[in-house]
Structure formats: C-alpha cells, structure tokens
Design an enzyme around this catalytic site. Structure first.
Site, PDB file in Angstrom:
ATOM      1  N   GLY A 100       0.801   5.863  -1.162  1.00 52.24           N
ATOM      2  CA  GLY A 100      -0.008   7.059  -1.306  1.00 52.24           C
ATOM      3  C   GLY A 100      -1.010   6.972  -2.433  1.00 52.24           C
ATOM      4  O   GLY A 100      -2.041   7.629  -2.411  1.00 52.24           O
ATOM      5  N   MET A 101      -0.718   6.167  -3.472  1.00 58.52           N
ATOM      6  CA  MET A 101      -1.610   6.086  -4.625  1.00 58.52           C
ATOM      7  C   MET A 101      -2.739   5.088  -4.433  1.00 58.52           C
ATOM      8  O   MET A 101      -3.788   5.229  -5.055  1.00 58.52           O
ATOM      9  CB  MET A 101      -0.809   5.704  -5.876  1.00 58.52           C
ATOM     10  N   LYS A 140      -4.261  -3.861  -8.538  1.00 57.99           N
ATOM     11  CA  LYS A 140      -3.927  -2.524  -8.049  1.00 57.99           C
ATOM     12  C   LYS A 140      -5.176  -1.652  -8.058  1.00 57.99           C
ATOM     13  O   LYS A 140      -5.809  -1.471  -9.100  1.00 57.99           O
ATOM     14  CB  LYS A 140      -2.833  -1.902  -8.916  1.00 57.99           C
ATOM     15  N   VAL A 149      -2.349  -2.543  -3.371  1.00 61.06           N
ATOM     16  CA  VAL A 149      -2.192  -3.684  -4.270  1.00 61.06           C
ATOM     17  C   VAL A 149      -2.590  -4.942  -3.506  1.00 61.06           C
ATOM     18  O   VAL A 149      -2.064  -5.210  -2.419  1.00 61.06           O
ATOM     19  CB  VAL A 149      -0.744  -3.812  -4.789  1.00 61.06           C
ATOM     20  N   ASP A 172      10.341   5.034 -16.358  1.00 62.35           N
ATOM     21  CA  ASP A 172      10.729   4.808 -14.957  1.00 62.35           C
ATOM     22  C   ASP A 172      11.338   3.417 -14.786  1.00 62.35           C
ATOM     23  O   ASP A 172      10.905   2.640 -13.942  1.00 62.35           O
ATOM     24  CB  ASP A 172       9.531   4.985 -14.034  1.00 62.35           C
ATOM     25  N   ALA A 175       0.855  -1.181   0.000  1.00 59.43           N
ATOM     26  CA  ALA A 175       0.000   0.000   0.000  1.00 59.43           C
ATOM     27  C   ALA A 175       0.888   1.227   0.000  1.00 59.43           C
ATOM     28  O   ALA A 175       2.003   1.216   0.519  1.00 59.43           O
ATOM     29  CB  ALA A 175      -0.929   0.007   1.217  1.00 59.43           C
TER      30      ALA A 175
END
Length: 745
Positions: free
Chosen positions: A25-26, A43, A29, A137, A23
């Site tokens: 901030g977004m 997710k 999962v 990324d 887990a």
C-alpha cells in the site's frame, strides 16, 4: 522477484531498475544497480503519501538517521531523495529471507542460531539507542538473514523518544504481538525498553515458532500482552542463559528489562561459557565466540536457508526481463507427466463406469471406481485409497457455489478412478458447514478424523475459511479453498503453511481490467467512479489511478456511501473526457445506478467493473443501461470456452448432472487434479502423508481445465496470478463469457 511492469521507470536517481522485489500500500521496492554495478534495494513511496508534510518529514528523518549508523547489523542507506514527487530511498541489497519467512517455512532456529541472532540484533539496537532513537517496530518481518548475520531494516517509524510522534493522535505504532504492554496500554511514546520487549518476542518466536502472546484478532493479542503472562511452549528446553535473556526482555515492567548493551554482553558471554552453546545440530557443542569479523563462517543458518540465499543472489544477477504487455501464456508441465493420463482420457468417462460404494460419516463419502483389468486380463488390483475432504456450503445462502464445487470435485474423483493406469483410488468425503464459522470448526475436526485423508478442498466462504484453515495447518494437511478470497482471510503466515491458494486474490482484481482496456480497447484516458460504500475499493481506485491503462491518465471520482445519486460523480468523471469508465465498487444495485447515470449522460465507451457486481440484481436494476458492461472475474465458464479440455469437461458435467457447469465447478475440478498430481509424484502409495502432499503441491505446475496453475518458487508459495482471471460482458441482457483475459482480442 518479479519482472518490471511496462509502466515502471527504467532509471531513478542514477539507479538502473532491474526487477520488482515487492509492492504494498505504501509503494514499490525495486532491485536496482548503481553506476558502479552495486546492487541496492530501492524503495519508492507513493506520491499521495508524500503530500503529507508529516510523512515526508518522517521519511527525510529515516534517510538521515540510517546514514549515520555504522553497525554492520543495520542495513545502510546508500542514497535517498526526500524531495522527489515520489520520495525514494536506496539501501544495500540483502538477498537473504526475512526471519518470518525462515521460521514459517523451515521451522525454528537452533538455540545456537537464536543466541547469535539475539547478540547481533542487540548490538544493532545498542547503536540505535545510543543515538537517542527508538526503532518502534522490531519484528521478524523486519529482520533479514544474511550469510554473516542478521540485518535490522525499516526505520520508517523510528523516532527520538522526546519527539512528537509522526502519527495520528492516539494511534499505536507497531505490530501487535511484538508491541510492548506500556505502548498497547496507552499508545504512548516508545522507549528503548519497548524495543527490548519486541526483541524478546522475536527471539522466542525464532526459538520455538510461537508468539508469546498468540495469534488472531489484534485487539485480543494486545489484551493478552497487557494482562497475561507470555505462553511459549518449548521455552523451558532452551539453554538457561538464552531462556533467561528472553524472559528478561518480556518483563511487563520496562524497568525490569535489560538494556540493549546488557543483552548483547550477556548473550556473548553465554556463548563463551563451556557447554552452554548449542550448534546447528541442536546438540550441545563446544563454546563458540560471536564476533563481527568479516570472515565469520555462515554456520549459524540452516542449510535450506543458505540455499535460498544462494538462489536469490543468483536471481539478482540475472533478473527477469521487463514485461512489454500482458504476460505470454506459459505451458506448464505436470510433474511426472509421463505417468499422468491425457486430459482426454481423464474426461472421457461414462456414467456406467462409476458406482457409489458408500454413504456415511460427516457427509457423503463417495468412492467412484470402475471395473478395470490388469494387463494380464485378470481381476482389478487392490489399490491403495486416498481420501479427499470437501468442506463447503451445501445448504444456506452460498448453496449454489458450494454444490457447484462439490460436483466439480466429484467429477474429478470419478475421472481419476476411471483411469486404466491409476496406481491408487480416491474417495470424497463431504461436510456441509453452511458457510458458517460456527460449523466450520466442527467440520474441519471431523474431516481430519477421516482415515487416509490427504487433502481438503474448501471452505466455500471467507467466514468458514478463517476458522478452518488454521486447524488444517496445525494438522499439516493441505487445504485448497476454491472461492474464498485469500486477501479477505487475514490469516497469519504461521497458519498458512499448508494453505494452497488456486484462485487469484482480490488484490489482483485490476489485472483483467487493465489488460482489457490496454490491449483490447486501447484507451488512454480512464475515469474511475469510486463507491465509498465498498470497503477495500479505495486501494483499487488508487491502483487504477497510479497504474492507468495504456500508461495513460486516470482520474478518480468518489461517491459518498450515504447517497444513491451517482449523477454528480458521473458528470465530474465525464468532464475529464475519458475514453472508459471503471466502477470501483461491490454493490450490484449501486453499480446499476452508475450505469443508468452514464446512459443518461450518453456515454457509450467501455464501462468496466468487477465480479462482485456480476449478479442478476445488476441486470434487473440497470435495465438497458447494463448492455455492454464488462466484468473481471476469477472463475471460468468452461461451456463457453473453445479449448478441448473445457469442452470435454462440459460434456462430462452435462452427462452426470444434466446441466452446464456452474460457476466454480471447473476450479474445484482442477483442485482435485492438482492433488492427484501430487499423489502421483509421490508414487501414489498408502504411506503418503498429508504433509508430503502439501510440500509437493507448491512445486507443481498444472495445466487445468479452467487455467494454468503455478506457484512462485520461493518461501511464500503464492499463486502466480498471470493469466488466471477472466472477462465477461453483458450481451442481450445476459452475462456472456469473453475468455481468459490474456486471450481476449
């Protein structure tokens, strides 16, 4: 892998949720299972992000593009719903660790394994780039290691080179240390060559354990990326083809880097050249050909990682049961418990049993001992001695906290040396860093120079810990900070290999609050007054809104940092008819303003906040309005506890220092106890290294005076936060201890 919370859904989009994989901030999962029994990683994005049209479009694009990929080294998307209130995306479940976990926990990979890694990731990027996309990324955390090869994940910020970036203007999307210099220089659009630069950084890290442009402040890392050449000790020792591939990717000029297809071909060719491939034993091995055949043996991974994959696969088949309330207290068992003394014997020490033998060095070096006899009634044996360092603020603003911790540590050392069955003695060496970063480096170096040093407790402050912890990590010496908040340190995982966190980080500050309002007061409507003057509290307020007490409802009411008037926010909060109020802030005086506004409005329900507010300034500024407020805190108050261990510790502390234990004293006492348990598990001999002590620390579960201490048995070695926080309440103008949050009724 953690158990589902009571508030987690049981099913989503035809997937049965089984456990939490992570887990942030977004969002969260989950491990989930499809109707046909296939395991997936699902997710779920927080609803507040989904309200952003650009974000939802980016998420929709991620789901679409990932479904189009066929390369086996890219994790396939199996299902998604970009239109849901909380968008979700399911991908194939990969039980392997990330490359970051592997290298940080087990060291660099062999040149053979790095060549395999590079060839397969280059194949993955080839398909991405041929589709007209850029990942943006590529980093160790986004690379999972499966038995048959790596998997590149997280296309949440992938985009076509010609498209408008789905980020704020001027934002640089990516991770410092893996970001190409052309992106760091201008923040401009990414190109396929940017992914190749990142891949070069990844391969250098996998082969040596070092980042080409170092660690530390992100701005400094970006500056080095743009203006300095990569610095990777050990790169010269790699086989020439692999070294050439890595240095080619790290070219400052994007035009000088290979394409993904060229890199894949060169690494495959290197493996086919006789005498150039190196096997898992780090020795020159017969040439092997990388293939994508399904029956490819898993000899490219270290055995420790293979065991980790097997363990995670087994855990996925038998996930932990869902939590139905506060986690039940577990009874930890100390390793080699048969050798350990009873808690009563540890604490039953008298002043006459100890003697100060030495005062020297960086602070006060104390060896506390007693006149013990052998079983034959002879003189005391000559036992090996181990030194525990204490680094803390013994003067300055944090003097009270530092002294309390040192006293707790001294008492624990005395308790150990008073044991009749001890196999070794302890010495305590202290260094006063005043809580200052400038002195912390010198303190760490001096303590590391102490003969027989086995571990260090401290530093007291975040500023000192930020600079000292990496030095202890480089020396493979365990360091146990007692009061410095781990979440505030901002350290990289590479510097945390011997960092043993024994206090719940601030990310878990809501745990005791939720438990109190759910199981003690049983409220269903909560209002959060969010103080925008407090950094980091926005996430806390969001967590309380999204995970409200009793699975009820929560509203958030902000107060601007430029005003001291809490009246409007309190009025808005009370208009929602809450049963409880939570002040999400850190200032005692601003919390007092909130308390006065609530008192003026006549609200008498539960009022709850956090430890940073629990100061005399709150009582003085709030006056009668402070009465009844409840606080969640990470430390115990043993003199107010009913346990036998806490009572014995309190008596011993009073006897030695003439006062009840101060805050954090019991936690420092337990830190020494954990070190002793590790030394005991190794037999206590003189040849035990600090690295051995650190390795065993994370395998222990320790029943401490303050709380049970246990760690997750995975590569993170994080403190298990359940049942490690406490509750206090203002009664008669004083902060009164209520107990450990799971034991308050």
């Amino acid at each position: 892998m953690r158990a589902l919370y009571a508030q987690d859904p049981g099913e989503l989009g035809g997937h049965r949720l089984l456990a939490r994989l992570g887990a942030g901030g977004m969002g969260v999962v989950y491990l989930a299972r499809t109707a046909d029994g296939t395991l997936v990683a699902l997710k779920v994005i927080r609803a507040e992000y989904a309200t952003d049209r650009a974000f939802r479009e980016r998420f929709r694009r991620e789901a679409w593009l990932a479904r189009e990929f066929t390369c086996r080294w890219l994790v396939p998307v199996t299902a998604a719903d970009a239109e849901a209130r909380e968008p979700w995306l399911a991908t194939a479940f990969v039980p392997g660790p990330s490359l970051a976990e592997t290298v940080d926990g087990h060291g660099p990979l062999t040149p053979y394994a790095v060549t395999a890694l590079g060839a397969r990731l280059a194949e993955a990027l080839t398909e991405v780039h041929e589709a007209g996309l850029v990942h943006r990324d590529v980093k160790p955390g986004n690379i999972l290691l499966a038995l048959d090869g790596p998997r590149l994940i997280d296309f949440g910020i992938a985009q076509s080179p010609g498209l408008t970036a789905l980020t704020e203007p001027g934002a640089i999307v990516g991770t410092p240390g893996y970001l190409a210099p052309e992106q760091a220089r201008t923040g401009g659009e990414a190109a396929p060559a940017s992914d190749l630069f990142a891949l070069g950084c990844v391969l250098a890290y996998a082969a040596t354990g070092q980042r080409p442009f170092g660690f530390g402040d992100p701005a400094a890392v970006l500056y080095r990326t743009v203006h300095e050449e990569p610095d990777v000790p050990g790169l010269d020792g790699l086989p020439p083809p692999l070294r050439t591939a890595i240095t080619g990717c790290l070219a400052k000029d994007p035009a000088g880097r290979p394409t993904a297809a060229e890199l894949a071909r060169s690494l495959r060719a290197a493996d086919q050249e006789p005498g150039t491939a190196t096997g898992p034993d780090h020795q020159t091995a017969p040439a092997r050909q990388f293939t994508t055949a399904p029956d490819r043996p898993a000899d490219w991974l270290p055995s420790a990682v293979l065991r980790l994959v097997a363990d995670r696969s087994a855990r996925a088949l038998d996930p932990p049961p869902r939590q139905t309330g506060p986690a039940a207290p577990q009874e930890p068992t100390v390793v080699d418990a048969g050798r350990a003394p009873s808690r009563r014997r540890i604490l039953a020490i008298g002043g006459s049993a100890v003697a100060v033998l030495a005062a020297a060095g960086t602070g006060t070096a104390i060896l506390l001992t007693n006149h013990q006899e052998t079983k034959q009634g002879g003189a005391a044996q000559n036992l090996p001695a181990h030194v525990i360092g204490f680094q803390g603020a013994l003067t300055g603003d944090q003097k009270k906290v530092g002294l309390a911790q040192e006293r707790g540590a001294r008492l624990a050392v005395a308790a150990h040396n008073a044991r009749k069955d001890t196999r070794f003695r302890l010495a305590l060496t202290s260094y006063d860093d005043r809580g200052e970063a400038g002195r912390a480096t010198d303190g760490a170096r001096r303590l590391l120079a102490e003969p027989s040093l086995c571990a260090v407790i401290g530093p007291t402050t975040v500023a000192a810990a930020r600079v000292a912890v990496p030095l202890y990590g480089e020396a493979s010496t365990p360091v146990l900070p007692v009061s410095a908040d781990y979440d505030a340190l901002g350290l990289s995982s590479a510097t945390e290999r011997t960092l043993c966190v024994t206090t719940a980080p601030s990310r878990y500050r809501t745990t005791p609050v939720l438990a109190y309002l759910t199981w003690v007061r049983k409220v269903e409507r909560t209002a959060v007054v969010q103080d925008q003057a407090a950094a980091g509290m926005a996430e806390t307020a969001r967590d309380l809104r999204e995970t409200p007490p009793s699975e009820g409802t929560s509203t958030v009411h902000p107060v601007a940092s430029g005003t001291d008037d809490f009246g409007p926010a309190v009025a808005a909060a009370l208009a929602a008819h809450p049963e409880a109020i939570v002040y999400a802030g850190t200032s005692p005086t601003r919390a007092a303003a909130c308390a006065r506004a609530l008192a003026t409005a006549g609200f008498t329900g539960p009022r709850v906040t956090f430890e940073s507010v629990m100061r005399p300034a709150f009582l003085e500024a709030a006056g009668e309005a402070a009465e009844g407020w409840v606080f969640g805190a990470p430390y115990s108050e043993p003199q107010s506890s009913d346990s036998k261990a806490a009572k014995a510790f309190t008596a011993a502390y009073r006897d030695r220092y003439g006062a009840p234990p101060a805050r954090w004293a019991a936690e420092a006492y337990d830190a020494v106890g954990l070190i002793v348990a590790s030394l005991d598990a190794h037999g206590g001999g003189a040849g035990i290294t600090p690295g051995q002590v650190a390795e065993r620390l994370f395998k222990l579960t320790y029943d401490g005076v303050a709380k049970p201490i246990r760690f997750t048995q995975d590569i993170t070695h994080g403190l298990t936060p359940e049942n490690t926080s406490f509750l206090y309440q203002v009664k008669d103008g004083k902060f009164r201890f209520l107990g450990r949050y799971d034991q308050v009724s």
